[in-house]
Design a protein around this motif. Structure first.
Motif, PDB file in Angstrom:
ATOM      1  N   LYS A  63       0.776  -1.214   0.170  1.00 59.74           N
ATOM      2  CA  LYS A  63      -0.086   0.140  -0.093  1.00 59.74           C
ATOM      3  C   LYS A  63       0.757   1.171   0.044  1.00 59.74           C
ATOM      4  O   LYS A  63       1.608   1.362   0.705  1.00 59.74           O
ATOM      5  CB  LYS A  63      -0.788  -0.008   1.262  1.00 59.74           C
ATOM      6  CG  LYS A  63      -2.024  -0.858   1.250  1.00 59.74           C
ATOM      7  CD  LYS A  63      -3.002  -0.747   2.518  1.00 59.74           C
ATOM      8  CE  LYS A  63      -4.263  -1.530   2.122  1.00 59.74           C
ATOM      9  NZ  LYS A  63      -5.285  -1.576   2.968  1.00 59.74           N
ATOM     10  N   VAL A  64       0.818   2.008  -0.908  1.00 60.05           N
ATOM     11  CA  VAL A  64       1.962   3.055  -1.445  1.00 60.05           C
ATOM     12  C   VAL A  64       1.166   4.393  -0.828  1.00 60.05           C
ATOM     13  O   VAL A  64       1.707   5.424  -0.239  1.00 60.05           O
ATOM     14  CB  VAL A  64       2.307   3.232  -2.677  1.00 60.05           C
ATOM     15  CG1 VAL A  64       3.129   4.638  -2.850  1.00 60.05           C
ATOM     16  CG2 VAL A  64       3.071   1.943  -2.752  1.00 60.05           C
ATOM     17  N   LEU A  65      -0.197   4.586  -1.105  1.00 62.75           N
ATOM     18  CA  LEU A  65      -1.142   5.793  -0.799  1.00 62.75           C
ATOM     19  C   LEU A  65      -2.279   5.089   0.025  1.00 62.75           C
ATOM     20  O   LEU A  65      -2.907   4.281  -0.656  1.00 62.75           O
ATOM     21  CB  LEU A  65      -1.467   6.520  -1.961  1.00 62.75           C
ATOM     22  CG  LEU A  65      -0.224   7.215  -2.776  1.00 62.75           C
ATOM     23  CD1 LEU A  65      -0.780   7.853  -3.811  1.00 62.75           C
ATOM     24  CD2 LEU A  65       0.819   8.063  -1.989  1.00 62.75           C
TER      25      LEU A  65
ATOM     26  N   GLY B 296       9.312  13.963   3.453  1.00 63.19           N
ATOM     27  CA  GLY B 296       9.095  12.921   4.044  1.00 63.19           C
ATOM     28  C   GLY B 296      10.249  11.898   3.777  1.00 63.19           C
ATOM     29  O   GLY B 296      10.915  12.035   2.859  1.00 63.19           O
ATOM     30  N   PRO B 297      10.266  10.845   4.051  1.00 64.11           N
ATOM     31  CA  PRO B 297      11.222   9.956   4.149  1.00 64.11           C
ATOM     32  C   PRO B 297      11.039   9.296   2.745  1.00 64.11           C
ATOM     33  O   PRO B 297      10.046   9.276   2.417  1.00 64.11           O
ATOM     34  CB  PRO B 297      11.385   8.711   5.162  1.00 64.11           C
ATOM     35  CG  PRO B 297       9.900   9.286   5.986  1.00 64.11           C
ATOM     36  CD  PRO B 297       9.503  10.269   5.580  1.00 64.11           C
ATOM     37  N   SER B 298      12.356   8.629   2.142  1.00 69.59           N
ATOM     38  CA  SER B 298      12.379   7.901   1.167  1.00 69.59           C
ATOM     39  C   SER B 298      11.302   6.869   0.951  1.00 69.59           C
ATOM     40  O   SER B 298      11.213   5.968   2.112  1.00 69.59           O
ATOM     41  CB  SER B 298      13.893   7.372   0.648  1.00 69.59           C
ATOM     42  OG  SER B 298      13.866   6.716  -0.478  1.00 69.59           O
ATOM     43  N   GLY B 299      10.628   6.512  -0.025  1.00 74.87           N
ATOM     44  CA  GLY B 299       9.602   5.412   0.117  1.00 74.87           C
ATOM     45  C   GLY B 299       8.184   5.755   0.493  1.00 74.87           C
ATOM     46  O   GLY B 299       7.501   4.832   0.818  1.00 74.87           O
ATOM     47  N   SER B 300       8.169   6.924   0.923  1.00 73.81           N
ATOM     48  CA  SER B 300       6.620   7.457   1.801  1.00 73.81           C
ATOM     49  C   SER B 300       5.475   7.660   0.894  1.00 73.81           C
ATOM     50  O   SER B 300       4.779   7.809   1.317  1.00 73.81           O
ATOM     51  CB  SER B 300       7.115   8.224   2.776  1.00 73.81           C
ATOM     52  OG  SER B 300       7.320   9.558   2.187  1.00 73.81           O
ATOM     53  N   GLY B 301       5.705   7.547  -0.262  1.00 76.82           N
ATOM     54  CA  GLY B 301       4.897   7.818  -1.453  1.00 76.82           C
ATOM     55  C   GLY B 301       4.707   9.323  -2.069  1.00 76.82           C
ATOM     56  O   GLY B 301       3.743   9.376  -2.797  1.00 76.82           O
ATOM     57  N   LYS B 302       5.678  10.065  -1.889  1.00 73.06           N
ATOM     58  CA  LYS B 302       5.647  11.479  -2.449  1.00 73.06           C
ATOM     59  C   LYS B 302       5.650  11.496  -3.978  1.00 73.06           C
ATOM     60  O   LYS B 302       4.657  11.985  -4.470  1.00 73.06           O
ATOM     61  CB  LYS B 302       7.118  12.035  -1.872  1.00 73.06           C
ATOM     62  CG  LYS B 302       6.990  12.396  -0.467  1.00 73.06           C
ATOM     63  CD  LYS B 302       8.181  12.876   0.009  1.00 73.06           C
ATOM     64  CE  LYS B 302       9.843  12.446  -0.393  1.00 73.06           C
ATOM     65  NZ  LYS B 302      10.076  11.079   0.041  1.00 73.06           N
ATOM     66  N   SER B 303       6.449  10.601  -4.674  1.00 73.38           N
ATOM     67  CA  SER B 303       6.444  10.723  -6.234  1.00 73.38           C
ATOM     68  C   SER B 303       5.287  10.044  -6.448  1.00 73.38           C
ATOM     69  O   SER B 303       4.603  10.456  -7.540  1.00 73.38           O
ATOM     70  CB  SER B 303       7.633   9.756  -6.578  1.00 73.38           C
ATOM     71  OG  SER B 303       8.935  10.490  -6.421  1.00 73.38           O
TER      72      SER B 303
HETATM   73  P1  ADP Z   1       9.156   8.572  -2.634  1.00 70.26           P
HETATM   74  O1  ADP Z   1       8.907   9.356  -3.449  1.00 70.26           O
HETATM   75  O2  ADP Z   1       8.320   9.207  -1.257  1.00 70.26           O
HETATM   76  O3  ADP Z   1      10.555   8.091  -2.177  1.00 70.26           O
HETATM   77  P2  ADP Z   1       7.682   6.512  -3.875  1.00 70.26           P
HETATM   78  O4  ADP Z   1       6.511   6.936  -4.291  1.00 70.26           O
HETATM   79  O5  ADP Z   1       8.741   6.712  -4.963  1.00 70.26           O
HETATM   80  O6  ADP Z   1       8.293   7.233  -2.858  1.00 70.26           O
HETATM   81  O7  ADP Z   1       7.519   4.930  -3.554  1.00 70.26           O
HETATM   82  C1  ADP Z   1       6.637   4.533  -2.531  1.00 70.26           C
HETATM   83  C2  ADP Z   1       6.990   2.951  -2.661  1.00 70.26           C
HETATM   84  O8  ADP Z   1       6.243   2.486  -3.721  1.00 70.26           O
HETATM   85  C3  ADP Z   1       8.255   2.531  -2.351  1.00 70.26           C
HETATM   86  O9  ADP Z   1       8.188   1.381  -1.407  1.00 70.26           O
HETATM   87  C4  ADP Z   1       8.367   2.217  -3.665  1.00 70.26           C
HETATM   88  O10 ADP Z   1       9.343   1.046  -3.925  1.00 70.26           O
HETATM   89  C5  ADP Z   1       7.105   1.668  -4.499  1.00 70.26           C
HETATM   90  N1  ADP Z   1       6.949   1.914  -5.691  1.00 70.26           N
HETATM   91  C6  ADP Z   1       6.924   3.059  -6.392  1.00 70.26           C
HETATM   92  N2  ADP Z   1       6.760   2.858  -7.845  1.00 70.26           N
HETATM   93  C7  ADP Z   1       6.499   1.455  -7.892  1.00 70.26           C
HETATM   94  C8  ADP Z   1       6.027   0.669  -9.101  1.00 70.26           C
HETATM   95  N3  ADP Z   1       5.936   1.385 -10.194  1.00 70.26           N
HETATM   96  N4  ADP Z   1       6.103  -0.541  -8.857  1.00 70.26           N
HETATM   97  C9  ADP Z   1       6.153  -1.019  -7.664  1.00 70.26           C
HETATM   98  N5  ADP Z   1       6.570  -0.367  -6.592  1.00 70.26           N
HETATM   99  C10 ADP Z   1       6.861   0.733  -6.579  1.00 70.26           C
END
Ligand code: ADP
Ligand code: MG
Length: 225
Positions: A15-17, A34-41
């Motif tokens: 669950k990313v968001l 926020g930390p890396s992997g928190s769902g920002k992108s």
């Molecule tokens: P942030 O930008 O905060 O570092 P991301 O939104 O890039 O975080 O990623 C959030 C989580 O979703 C991470 O665990 C990342 O590995 C995972 N993730 C992001 N994009 C994908 C994808 N296309 N497929 C599978 N996992 C993804």
């Protein structure tokens, strides 16, 4: 300008968001930290339609421009072509008119003299400013920036941050994911802290930076300072 209601997004079992609610008003400049992997992108990608949401809804008033960490310029187009080609292809604009818009935008990002250069000849900071001009060419109502300076050396970072700062004075609505805490504090009027797919804090930038309420925000800010 932009309203997100209960957005959920998973990648497989991850669950990313989770239940993201967010309202962006016209002229607001929001920094997301926020930390890396928190769902920002992923959040920005869902807003811009690059990623499909699993549930919830997104209402957008107008078009969106997005600037990425990697500049994604077309290497075989000159700087000015990078900016005006999308206008002629996507918006079917007349070449002369499109080129004029591109040159004005290049002046805005202070790169008029690079109009006929090719991306390979530019510094990272200059490439990113071209990418910003290209996004602006589509007349977006909101600009989303995903760590626009993460790929840049410190001295090149400053010129890109200055370009974004200039835009903020023109009443552009912006959402900026950044690791540049001083910049976030200075430029944004609202700061959101994300952790593990949730918005855990959302308030005036000064409040979030100086008097964070959430323990995870406190720990994050302590760690990076
Ligand atoms: P942030 O930008 O905060 O570092 P991301 O939104 O890039 O975080 O990623 C959030 C989580 O979703 C991470 O665990 C990342 O590995 C995972 N993730 C992001 N994009 C994908 C994808 N296309 N497929 C599978 N996992 C993804
Ligand atoms: Mg990211």
């Amino acid at each position: 300008m932009l309203k997100l209601h209960k957005i959920n997004k998973s990648f497989g079992d991850l669950k990313v968001l989770i239940d993201i609610d967010l309202e962006v008003r016209k002229g607001e400049i929001i920094s997301i930290i926020g930390p890396s992997g928190s769902g920002k992108s992923t959040l920005l990608r869902c807003i811009s339609g690059l990623e499909k949401i699993d549930s919830g809804n997104i209402n957008i008033d107008g078009s969106i421009g997005m600037v990425f960490q990697q500049f994604n310029l077309f290497p075989h187009y000159s700087v000015v072509e990078n900016i005006y080609k999308p206008l002629t292809v996507i918006n079917k604009m007349d070449r002369k008119e499109a080129k004029e818009i591109a040159l004005n935008l290049l002046a805005k990002v202070k790169l008029e003299d690079k109009a006929d250069s090719y991306p390979a000849k530019l510094s990272g900071g200059q490439k990113q400013r071209v990418a910003i001009a290209r996004a602006l060419a589509m007349s977006p109502k909101i600009m989303l920036f995903d760590e626009p300076t993460s790929a840049l050396d410190p001295e090149l970072t400053l010129e890109v941050l200055q370009t974004i700062k200039d835009l903020s004075k023109e009443d552009m609505t912006m959402v900026i994911v950044t690791h540049e805490m001083n910049f976030a504090r200075e430029v944004s009027n609202r700061t959101i802290f994300m952790d593990e797919g949730r918005i855990v804090e959302d308030g005036p930038a000064e409040e979030v930076f100086l008097r964070p309420k959430n323990n995870r925000t406190k720990a994050f800010l302590k760690r990076i300072n």
